[in-house]
Design a protein around this motif. Sequence first.
Motif, PDB file in Angstrom:
ATOM      1  N   TYR A  74     105.776  -0.854 -34.000  1.00 49.56           N
ATOM      2  CA  TYR A  74     106.606  -0.391 -32.880  1.00 49.56           C
ATOM      3  C   TYR A  74     107.931  -1.115 -32.909  1.00 49.56           C
ATOM      4  CZ  TYR A  74     102.109   1.377 -31.306  1.00 49.56           C
ATOM      5  OH  TYR A  74     100.906   2.026 -31.250  1.00 49.56           O
ATOM      6  N   ARG A  75     108.930  -0.463 -32.341  1.00 50.15           N
ATOM      7  CA  ARG A  75     110.254  -1.075 -32.281  1.00 50.15           C
ATOM      8  C   ARG A  75     110.211  -2.265 -31.335  1.00 50.15           C
ATOM      9  NH1 ARG A  75     114.642   3.401 -30.994  1.00 50.15           N
ATOM     10  NH2 ARG A  75     115.983   1.578 -31.301  1.00 50.15           N
ATOM     11  N   ARG A  76     110.758  -3.353 -31.795  1.00 54.78           N
ATOM     12  CA  ARG A  76     110.839  -4.570 -30.986  1.00 54.78           C
ATOM     13  C   ARG A  76     112.288  -5.060 -31.023  1.00 54.78           C
ATOM     14  NH1 ARG A  76     106.702  -2.874 -29.595  1.00 54.78           N
ATOM     15  NH2 ARG A  76     104.627  -3.840 -29.592  1.00 54.78           N
ATOM     16  N   GLU A  77     113.138  -4.381 -30.218  1.00 53.50           N
ATOM     17  CA  GLU A  77     114.560  -4.700 -30.245  1.00 53.50           C
ATOM     18  C   GLU A  77     115.060  -5.065 -28.844  1.00 53.50           C
ATOM     19  OE1 GLU A  77     116.868  -1.659 -32.215  1.00 53.50           O
ATOM     20  OE2 GLU A  77     115.091  -0.979 -33.317  1.00 53.50           O
ATOM     21  N   VAL A 102     115.933  -2.533 -25.834  1.00 54.33           N
ATOM     22  CA  VAL A 102     115.167  -1.295 -26.030  1.00 54.33           C
ATOM     23  C   VAL A 102     113.767  -1.562 -25.480  1.00 54.33           C
ATOM     24  CG1 VAL A 102     114.424   0.491 -27.666  1.00 54.33           C
ATOM     25  CG2 VAL A 102     116.490  -0.839 -28.126  1.00 54.33           C
ATOM     26  N   PRO A 103     113.627  -1.552 -24.175  1.00 55.21           N
ATOM     27  CA  PRO A 103     112.347  -1.943 -23.564  1.00 55.21           C
ATOM     28  C   PRO A 103     111.205  -0.971 -23.845  1.00 55.21           C
ATOM     29  CG  PRO A 103     113.816  -1.026 -21.908  1.00 55.21           C
ATOM     30  CD  PRO A 103     114.633  -1.174 -23.155  1.00 55.21           C
ATOM     31  N   MET A 104     111.525   0.281 -24.136  1.00 50.87           N
ATOM     32  CA  MET A 104     110.490   1.279 -24.383  1.00 50.87           C
ATOM     33  C   MET A 104     110.519   1.728 -25.845  1.00 50.87           C
ATOM     34  SD  MET A 104     109.047   1.580 -21.427  1.00 50.87           S
ATOM     35  CE  MET A 104     108.168   3.128 -21.508  1.00 50.87           C
ATOM     36  N   GLY A 105     110.607   0.754 -26.720  1.00 51.84           N
ATOM     37  CA  GLY A 105     110.673   1.074 -28.152  1.00 51.84           C
ATOM     38  C   GLY A 105     109.463   1.869 -28.609  1.00 51.84           C
ATOM     39  N   GLY A 106     109.704   2.911 -29.334  1.00 57.44           N
ATOM     40  CA  GLY A 106     108.625   3.803 -29.757  1.00 57.44           C
ATOM     41  C   GLY A 106     107.986   3.355 -31.057  1.00 57.44           C
ATOM     42  N   PRO A 107     107.057   4.149 -31.571  1.00 58.49           N
ATOM     43  CA  PRO A 107     106.396   3.826 -32.837  1.00 58.49           C
ATOM     44  C   PRO A 107     107.393   3.833 -33.990  1.00 58.49           C
ATOM     45  CG  PRO A 107     105.826   6.047 -32.143  1.00 58.49           C
ATOM     46  CD  PRO A 107     106.547   5.414 -30.987  1.00 58.49           C
ATOM     47  N   ALA A 108     107.204   2.901 -34.927  1.00 61.88           N
ATOM     48  CA  ALA A 108     108.163   2.759 -36.037  1.00 61.88           C
ATOM     49  C   ALA A 108     107.464   2.386 -37.337  1.00 61.88           C
ATOM     50  CB  ALA A 108     109.216   1.710 -35.681  1.00 61.88           C
ATOM     51  N   GLY A 109     106.247   2.863 -37.511  1.00 58.64           N
ATOM     52  CA  GLY A 109     105.535   2.573 -38.759  1.00 58.64           C
ATOM     53  C   GLY A 109     105.923   3.530 -39.864  1.00 58.64           C
ATOM     54  N   GLY A 110     106.304   2.993 -41.008  1.00 54.30           N
ATOM     55  CA  GLY A 110     106.750   3.815 -42.133  1.00 54.30           C
ATOM     56  C   GLY A 110     105.591   4.378 -42.946  1.00 54.30           C
ATOM     57  N   ASP A 111     105.907   5.397 -43.740  1.00 52.34           N
ATOM     58  CA  ASP A 111     104.914   6.023 -44.615  1.00 52.34           C
ATOM     59  C   ASP A 111     104.721   5.197 -45.884  1.00 52.34           C
ATOM     60  OD1 ASP A 111     105.024   8.030 -42.757  1.00 52.34           O
ATOM     61  OD2 ASP A 111     106.155   9.432 -44.035  1.00 52.34           O
ATOM     62  N   GLY A 112     103.537   5.314 -46.448  1.00 55.89           N
ATOM     63  CA  GLY A 112     103.293   4.699 -47.751  1.00 55.89           C
ATOM     64  C   GLY A 112     103.899   5.523 -48.869  1.00 55.89           C
ATOM     65  N   GLY A 113     104.200   4.873 -49.970  1.00 50.89           N
ATOM     66  CA  GLY A 113     104.741   5.578 -51.133  1.00 50.89           C
ATOM     67  C   GLY A 113     103.651   6.271 -51.926  1.00 50.89           C
ATOM     68  N   GLY A 145     102.741   6.918 -41.536  1.00 55.40           N
ATOM     69  CA  GLY A 145     102.801   5.879 -40.511  1.00 55.40           C
ATOM     70  C   GLY A 145     102.612   6.464 -39.124  1.00 55.40           C
ATOM     71  N   ASN A 146     102.430   5.573 -38.140  1.00 59.73           N
ATOM     72  CA  ASN A 146     102.108   6.079 -36.794  1.00 59.73           C
ATOM     73  C   ASN A 146     103.245   6.879 -36.165  1.00 59.73           C
ATOM     74  OD1 ASN A 146     103.692   3.743 -36.385  1.00 59.73           O
ATOM     75  ND2 ASN A 146     102.753   3.341 -34.390  1.00 59.73           N
ATOM     76  N   SER A 147     104.474   6.672 -36.628  1.00 60.99           N
ATOM     77  CA  SER A 147     105.580   7.446 -36.062  1.00 60.99           C
ATOM     78  C   SER A 147     105.460   8.932 -36.390  1.00 60.99           C
ATOM     79  CB  SER A 147     106.919   6.900 -36.576  1.00 60.99           C
ATOM     80  OG  SER A 147     107.004   7.005 -37.981  1.00 60.99           O
ATOM     81  N   ARG A 148     104.652   9.275 -37.402  1.00 57.47           N
ATOM     82  CA  ARG A 148     104.472  10.670 -37.791  1.00 57.47           C
ATOM     83  C   ARG A 148     103.549  11.421 -36.828  1.00 57.47           C
ATOM     84  NH1 ARG A 148     107.675  12.915 -41.921  1.00 57.47           N
ATOM     85  NH2 ARG A 148     108.042  11.347 -43.535  1.00 57.47           N
ATOM     86  N   PHE A 149     102.824  10.707 -36.012  1.00 55.65           N
ATOM     87  CA  PHE A 149     101.817  11.345 -35.165  1.00 55.65           C
ATOM     88  C   PHE A 149     102.230  11.416 -33.693  1.00 55.65           C
ATOM     89  CE2 PHE A 149      99.612   9.585 -38.840  1.00 55.65           C
ATOM     90  CZ  PHE A 149      98.956  10.702 -39.303  1.00 55.65           C
ATOM     91  N   VAL A 150     103.511  11.211 -33.435  1.00 52.51           N
ATOM     92  CA  VAL A 150     104.017  11.300 -32.058  1.00 52.51           C
ATOM     93  C   VAL A 150     103.943  12.746 -31.584  1.00 52.51           C
ATOM     94  CG1 VAL A 150     106.041  11.021 -30.594  1.00 52.51           C
ATOM     95  CG2 VAL A 150     105.534   9.324 -32.362  1.00 52.51           C
ATOM     96  N   SER A 151     103.451  12.926 -30.390  1.00 48.95           N
ATOM     97  CA  SER A 151     103.394  14.250 -29.782  1.00 48.95           C
ATOM     98  C   SER A 151     103.656  14.105 -28.286  1.00 48.95           C
ATOM     99  CB  SER A 151     102.019  14.888 -30.016  1.00 48.95           C
ATOM    100  OG  SER A 151     101.014  14.186 -29.302  1.00 48.95           O
TER     101      SER A 151
END
Length: 427
Positions: free
Chosen positions: A22-25, A28-39, A125-131
């Motif tokens: 997740y975004r930790r900036e 940005v108090p409500m940082g969303g998912p930010a996990g990248g995909d594997g190669g 990554g988990n950012s791909r499953f946002v709905s």
Amino acid sequence: MFVDYVKIHLKAGNGGNGLVAYRREKYVPMGGPAGGDGGNGADIVMEVDEGLRTLMDFRFQSHFKAEHGENGMNANKHGKSRDALVLKVPPGTIVKNAETGAPIADLTTDGQTAVVATGGRGGRGNSRFVSSRNTAPDFAENGEPGQEIDVILELKLMADVGLVGFPSVGKSTLLSSVSRAEPKIAAYPFTTIKPNLGVVNTKDGRSFVMADLPGLIEGASEGTGLGHQFLRHVERTKVLVHVIDIAETEFRDAVEDYNTIRKEMELYNESLLSRPEIIALNKIEILNDDENMERFKREVETDSKIMEISAVTGQGIDELLYEIADTLDNYEEVEEVEIEESDVRVVYKHEKGRDQFEITRDMDGTFVVTGEGIERLFMMTDFSRDSAVRRFARQMRSMGIDDALRKRGIQTGEIVRIMDFEFEFVE
């Protein structure tokens, strides 16, 4: 060392795992998912190198493993995909599935490539499953396993002309007299146990590649002697020069020799009989009369050109080479179709081949679910996360596995096994 048949094990690279992050900036108090995909994992590719003439390199190394994809990273950074592992093979190499015998690739021209084992896709990554219903998914996919397969490599020599005949009829002597090849020559059968290649240049400026192939014996089509090794190489040649010991120095009958070899070729591959053929009656220098030649021409039923030669003295050799060159000039390539129409199955777009599965039952009563789609899904699921497990259960239902288990009579509490994983069925 000439090697024309090897079995090797290939393991393509696994895809890298997707990341849960997740975004930790600041600010940005409500940082969303930010996990990248594997190669993606590396494929294993066969590539033709015209400089190679043997499969010897695979004799000393028979296991090949490609690199895995890099795992996903924070800040939606994707892992690195790996470059293909390229294995060089000589022209004329056929790749087959060792388990089924099905052909995978037929590699004949320099630079030609074929993917023999496919690398796994990188997990998302988990950012791909946002709905809209799940704005902060806490699961990701594992990388897809790379394909693992045993393959057989068969080399069929790419020669213009193949010398065929029984052992000790003079094939090696003929090749050495018309080219710079140096095959082993001796006064005993099976001197040639591996193919020899030589480039032949005619006096009128034409050239071609000639192969001296191991001697054939009766039963070769069933693998007797060097049978399959011999016949495999014959399949690639454009023109066959059938060398006959017309002097019958090995106390064999010349007519019977010719008919035997033609029969063995027919039993192995009937299309070989339609290959352009020239019959070379060798060892005429030791004949006392023409009786053997006249009998051969009288009793052998063939439309092939019959020529009288002596590989030792050179008599008739130039005429033979001109005839070979003329035949090659008029040669028309025939495309051989190895797959019968009955073996071809049309797959329509609405079919989901990977979603097919099979349910069996072990002796202990366990329900066993198998199939490419469900096993792939299983391996890409991170079972350490409850949300990933729930997603796996939903996907099983969508594939129809739950309904199929009910039809098989499963009850709450009974065990279901997928690969090495067992769980209780809950209605």
